[in-house]
Write a protein that holds these residues in place. Sequence first.
Motif, short mmCIF file in Angstrom:
data_model
loop_
_atom_site.label_atom_id
_atom_site.label_comp_id
_atom_site.label_asym_id
_atom_site.label_seq_id
_atom_site.Cartn_x
_atom_site.Cartn_y
_atom_site.Cartn_z
N ALA A 33 0.82 -1.22 0.00
CA ALA A 33 0.00 0.00 0.00
C ALA A 33 0.85 1.26 0.00
CB ALA A 33 -0.93 0.00 1.22
N TYR A 34 2.04 1.17 0.58
CA TYR A 34 2.92 2.33 0.67
C TYR A 34 3.92 2.40 -0.48
CZ TYR A 34 1.08 2.37 5.44
OH TYR A 34 0.24 2.39 6.52
N ARG A 35 3.98 1.34 -1.28
CA ARG A 35 4.92 1.34 -2.40
C ARG A 35 4.38 2.11 -3.60
NH1 ARG A 35 5.92 -4.33 -1.06
NH2 ARG A 35 4.73 -5.00 -2.89
N THR A 36 3.06 2.35 -3.63
CA THR A 36 2.46 3.08 -4.75
C THR A 36 3.06 4.46 -4.91
OG1 THR A 36 0.37 1.92 -4.36
CG2 THR A 36 0.28 3.89 -5.74
N LYS A 37 3.26 5.15 -3.78
CA LYS A 37 3.85 6.50 -3.82
C LYS A 37 5.25 6.51 -3.18
CE LYS A 37 0.34 8.48 -1.73
NZ LYS A 37 -0.52 9.55 -1.15
N GLY A 38 5.85 5.34 -3.09
CA GLY A 38 7.16 5.25 -2.46
C GLY A 38 8.26 5.90 -3.29
N VAL A 39 9.20 6.54 -2.62
CA VAL A 39 10.36 7.16 -3.27
C VAL A 39 11.63 6.79 -2.50
CG1 VAL A 39 9.04 9.11 -4.20
CG2 VAL A 39 10.13 9.31 -1.95
N TRP A 40 12.75 6.85 -3.20
CA TRP A 40 14.06 6.64 -2.58
C TRP A 40 14.68 7.99 -2.27
CZ3 TRP A 40 15.64 1.71 -1.58
CH2 TRP A 40 15.05 0.66 -2.30
N SER A 100 4.13 10.79 2.21
CA SER A 100 2.88 11.45 2.59
C SER A 100 2.52 11.13 4.03
CB SER A 100 1.75 11.02 1.65
OG SER A 100 1.47 9.63 1.79
N ASN A 101 3.21 10.16 4.62
CA ASN A 101 3.01 9.83 6.03
C ASN A 101 4.00 10.56 6.93
OD1 ASN A 101 0.90 7.53 6.13
ND2 ASN A 101 2.26 6.91 4.48
#
Length: 356
Positions: free
Chosen positions: A279-286, A348-349
């Motif tokens: 669920a958190y990988r959709t908007k995940g960034v490095w 976003s969290n």
Amino acid sequence: MDFESLTTQEKIDTRENLIKQMRELNDGCKNEAGEIRSFTAEETNKYNGMAADVSKLTALISQDKRAKQLDGFSKSVPVAGGDGEQRSSKEMEEFRQYLMTGEKRDLVVDGVGNTAGALAPQEYVKQILANIQNEVKVLDRCNIIHLNQAASIGVPVESADAADAAWTTEVPVGLTGDATWAFGKRELGANQLIKLVKVTNKLIKTSAFPVDQLVANKLTIKMRQALEKAIVAGTGSGQPLGVFTADANGVTTARDVPTAGATIAADDIIDCKRKVKSAYRTKGVWVLNPDILSDIIKLKDLEGQYIWRSGLGCTSPDRLYGSEVIESDYAPSTKTAGSYVAVYGDFSNYWVTMVD
């Protein structure tokens, strides 16, 4: 080479060509028997030189992309229209006069005597804050809460998860509510970030550049650097808690993904991303340091495919294992045992409170 004179697409193409040469140099590093060997001194210097050029080009490309996002925004103070705009324009004009002459007129004054100074109009402050948000790529992905009246805000934090649902033929007699789901609260307030800049009278009197814009640009740069550094590596004491700072109130050590060996491997990158819930990988960034780039761009998966992809268009970002890459000079660059080298997650969290 003068990279600054190149167009954005030329910079992207040049960087891609350098990366290709770096990979060819790395892949061709074999002895007569076809076994992998270490770089020679000459090869090391050549590789490091290209890596430095790649980092410089990456920074320039990011700058061009930010400038493109700002296209269409006015660079000047709005022309007076309604009463609010007239008042705002009048305050800005008086503030400019203050910067040039020291005369405060009707401006709000902070302090007394020789230490007194005029407070900047709200419009001027908002201009700086807007520029900071546009330039700090990490902040752009955070959840920003504006505190206009309250001094702080209570943020609910899940302290215990609810139990899983159970299959049953019908609702059991005496069924009670789930008491395991619990919440706590964290208090997010506003920490002061300040910077005093001084401009010489000679520069004010001889410069053709608007002094208020000169001060705004310098404040934007310095505040942006401080804010980005805090979000990335802040201590949480009198400043934001950085994502690279292990803390019970932020990213705990339980989320660490140690590398299998002494250096970063493709499997480590894959393991790190897969450890994060889908669920958190959709908007995940490095988020990583530019110095780590030299190691990242030559990593391959088990099929021999590079896991780092250059953004080949003016609006497309660089990607690592399918997710966008944000480089920060304030992310750790040390490559020793126990050191952090990258963070992956949905920003976003990450909550940031700002006072307008």
